[in-house]
Scaffold this active site. Structure first.
Site, PDB file in Angstrom:
ATOM      1  N   ASP A 159       0.822  -1.216   0.000  1.00  0.00           N
ATOM      2  CA  ASP A 159       0.000   0.000   0.000  1.00  0.00           C
ATOM      3  C   ASP A 159       0.856   1.266   0.000  1.00  0.00           C
ATOM      4  O   ASP A 159       2.090   1.205  -0.028  1.00  0.00           O
ATOM      5  CB  ASP A 159      -0.960  -0.061   1.207  1.00  0.00           C
ATOM      6  N   TRP A 194      -3.267   3.287  -5.919  1.00  0.00           N
ATOM      7  CA  TRP A 194      -4.523   4.012  -6.150  1.00  0.00           C
ATOM      8  C   TRP A 194      -4.594   4.751  -7.481  1.00  0.00           C
ATOM      9  O   TRP A 194      -5.498   5.546  -7.718  1.00  0.00           O
ATOM     10  CB  TRP A 194      -4.802   5.015  -5.016  1.00  0.00           C
ATOM     11  N   ASP A 212      -9.978   3.551  -3.458  1.00  0.00           N
ATOM     12  CA  ASP A 212     -10.692   2.400  -2.890  1.00  0.00           C
ATOM     13  C   ASP A 212     -12.118   2.276  -3.445  1.00  0.00           C
ATOM     14  O   ASP A 212     -12.816   3.277  -3.626  1.00  0.00           O
ATOM     15  CB  ASP A 212     -10.800   2.544  -1.369  1.00  0.00           C
TER      16      ASP A 212
HETATM   17  C1  GLA Z   1      -5.964   1.476   1.461  1.00  0.00           C
HETATM   18  C2  GLA Z   1      -6.163   0.460   0.340  1.00  0.00           C
HETATM   19  C3  GLA Z   1      -7.327  -0.443   0.683  1.00  0.00           C
HETATM   20  C4  GLA Z   1      -7.084  -1.130   2.006  1.00  0.00           C
HETATM   21  C5  GLA Z   1      -6.827  -0.100   3.092  1.00  0.00           C
HETATM   22  C6  GLA Z   1      -6.358  -0.732   4.385  1.00  0.00           C
HETATM   23  O1  GLA Z   1      -7.022   2.361   1.559  1.00  0.00           O
HETATM   24  O2  GLA Z   1      -6.379   1.107  -0.872  1.00  0.00           O
HETATM   25  O3  GLA Z   1      -7.525  -1.390  -0.348  1.00  0.00           O
HETATM   26  O4  GLA Z   1      -5.973  -1.990   1.876  1.00  0.00           O
HETATM   27  O5  GLA Z   1      -5.791   0.814   2.686  1.00  0.00           O
HETATM   28  O6  GLA Z   1      -6.063   0.219   5.349  1.00  0.00           O
END
Ligand code: GLA
Length: 626
Positions: A159, A194, A212
């Protein structure tokens, strides 16, 4: 004769571009994820509330429900599996002693004994997104990769939170890529940053193209830019050419079965994820699935479209009044075709053979109805419910290559843009940091925020006309920071500095201005920030104080766009092909992307642009015609 010449030319171009595409696809080959990874991930349903007992029950259910047999192999822990603080006294990551008392190695053994694989979650910064102290892998890449390998981990989602200033996203992800390559165990590398960037296909096996996902059909306007099902489809479809065996665009995990959407909407998520060769990571509680959820997640004919060995990402070929036709060429020469209805009522949608590259009569099978529909000549129509999708498999005789249609909202880059118009802050060509985000501003519209010290935004081809001497911006800030205005690069000629005075609130916007050194003509403008600020729009005022006419940002100003004569020498020939080849597979935002070469305005330089050039090859264009 002309036709023969055209066919020879087209043939040559196709060979050249097939080679280029193969080169450009250049996916990182760790021999993993030859088809899109399938499995389950804990985040969408449990968020940070995960523990060993529950994950073992999920492993059991993956087997007993038939998920494993359908191909869902990876069982992936997401955020918050770690202890708090996350490292032991020697700096090694450890699991939470209360929630995962047996440790991750024991969990991996359990999962492996079921014929499944274990995935884990990490972060390139100092802490993961739920801010567990010491949980980030920054500076610990090698050690953490080896720890994961020693536990028997098979998949890492990496991440993008808590990034220290001065970090470079590409460098960080490549460090972990190298660490995984050297850790002694095959581990699928899932980049979770992202957004798409052009180095991702050579760095990871999959990469998120969206922020997300949330359990909604349409999340337009979400405060963090999170996406619903239809938004994720639109964003992910921009990068069709980057996907292939070993390297996949990832529009985020499935929400099917989580109750925020209708059955039709969930069927669309499954259909379109499969059409786009996306990773299929279920995000529901598989211990307790409704029949409707099982019917969607376990439809093997639809899954086969996703897992097709050719690994081609399907694309939209027609879009009209919210009715869309998509095609995905399959390895056996047949085509998967999706009829997607974005409207709020049912529509009849027609796939014309000419749109999907088929001639003659063709056999049609409906993969959701699991029924052969018969043989059809020229087209096939079906009634599609609101927000629903029909998926067909169509087999015919000789196949032609269908032409991708434009994405629904093609946005040609204005070249140049007038410095005296209101320049929306989010309409930059380039940014220095992935942390910068588009935000909704309190006064309507959107701008940018999450800016940090040293970040900059680039506005290419800004036309200052016969001269500008002042700058004005709509800003919101809790601090006093500086915005430097520079030309051509982040340390280039300084035009002036807007000293932003705090406005009292991140949502309280004020116009603030400063004078700048006189600047004329077309320049690349850099806005360099000394600290955080929310920026809605900015503009310049002229030396004479007479604002110049605004150029309509949606109107391309270069007619060459439509002709294919990229070097503007009056003829469409190999020189134009070479220009296109250099930029091939770039997407808007990449350095090599040039909107002038994006003949189809789909934000990517790809085969569709080649086809346009090929169709006009050797055509002489008089300069006057331009
Ligand atoms: C980010 C990621 C999500 C998830 C959260 C966990 O937002 O994009 O897919 O893994 O972190 O905290």
């Amino acid at each position: 004769m002309k036709k023969v010449l055209f066919l020879v030319t087209l043939g040559t171009l196709v060979i050249v571009f097939t080679m280029l595409t193969a080169l450009n696809a250049g996916a990182w080959d760790n021999s993993l994820a030859k088809t899109p990874p399938m499995g389950w991930n804990s985040w969408n349903i449990f968020h940070e509330k995960i523990n060993e007992t529950q994950i073992k029950q999920i492993a059991d259910a993956m087997v007993s429900t038939g998920m494993k047999d359908a191909g869902y192999i990876y069982l992936n822990l997401d955020d918050n599996w770690m202890a708090n603080p996350a490292r032991d006294s020697n700096g090694y990551l450890r699991s939470d002693p209360t929630r995962f008392p047996s440790g991750i190695k024991a969990l991996a053994d359990y999962v492996h004994a079921k014929g499944l694989k274990l995935g884990i979650y990490g972060d390139r910064g100092t802490m993961t997104c739920v801010n567990v102290p010491q949980s980030g892998s920054k500076g610990y890449e090698d050690r953490d990769a080896k720890t994961f390998a020693s536990w028997g981990v098979d998949y890492l989602k990496y991440d993008n939170c808590n990034i220290p200033s001065g970090s470079d996203m590409k460098t960080d992800y490549q460090k972990m890529q190298t660490a995984l390559a050297n850790c002694g165990r095959p581990i699928v590398f899932s980049i979770c940053a992202w957004e798409y960037q052009s180095w991702m296909p050579t760095t990871g096996n999959l990469w998120r193209t969206t922020r997300d996902i949330v359990d909604q059909w349409d999340a337009t306007g979400h405060p963090y830019g999170f996406v619903g099902i239809i938004n994720a489809i639109d964003q992910n479809s921009k990068y069709t050419n980057s996907a292939g065996p070993g390297a996949w665009n990832d529009p985020d995990m499935l929400e099917i079965g989580n109750n925020g959407c209708t059955t039709e909407e969930y069927r669309t998520q499954m259909s379109m994820w499969c059409m786009m060769a996306s990773p299929l990571l279920a995000g529901n509680d598989v211990r307790n699935m409704a029949q409707a959820t099982k019917d969607i997640l376990l439809n093997k004919e639809v899954i086969a479209v996703d897992q097709d060995p050719a690994g081609k990402q399907g694309y939209r070929v027609k879009s009209s009044n919210g009715n869309e036709v998509w095609v995905k060429p399959l390895a056996d020469g047949t085509k998967a075709v999706a009829l997607l209805n974005r409207n709020s009522s049912a529509s009849t949608i027609t796939a014309n053979w000419s749109d999907i590259g088929i001639t003659g009569s063709a056999a049609v099978r409906d993969l959701w109805a699991k029924a052969d529909k018969g043989t059809f000549n020229g087209s096939y129509s079906a009634s599609v419910p609101s927000h629903g999708t029909v998926v067909l498999k169509i087999s015919s005789g000789p196949l032609a290559t269908p032409t991708p249609a434009q994405t629904p909202t093609p946005a040609p880059t204005p070249i140049p843009r007038s410095a005296f118009s209101k320049l929306e802050a989010e309409n930059y060509n380039d940014i220095s940091s992935s942390s910068i985000q588009k935000i909704d501003t309190a006064n309507g519209g959107s701008g940018v925020g999450y800016i940090e010290m040293g970040n900059y935004l680039v506005y290419k081809n800004i036309d200052f006309g016969s001269g500008a001497n002042s700058f004005k911006a709509l800003v919101a800030d809790l601090l006093n920071i500086n915005i430097e205005l520079r030309l051509n690069n982040p340390t280039g000629t300084l035009l002036g500095t807007l000293k932003v005075t705090e406005t009292g609130d991140w949502n309280t916007y004020q116009e603030q201005s400063c004078s700048i050194n006189n600047v004329k003509g077309v320049n690349d403008l850099y806005l360099v920030f000394s600290g955080p600020v929310n920026l809605d729009w900015f503009t310049f005022e002229g030396v004479t104080n007479t604002p110049a006419p605004t150029i309509n940002v949606n109107t391309p100003t270069q007619p060459v766009v439509a002709t294919g004569d990229l070097n503007n020498d009056g003829v469409i020939n190999m020189a134009d092909v070479i220009i296109l080849a250099i930029a091939f597979n770039s997407v808007r935002g990449d350095i090599s992307y040039n909107p002038l070469y994006d003949l189809t305005h789909d934000d990517a330089i790809n085969m569709a642009d080649v086809i346009i050039i090929a169709s006009k090859f050797n055509i002489v264009i008089t300069k006057n015609a331009l």
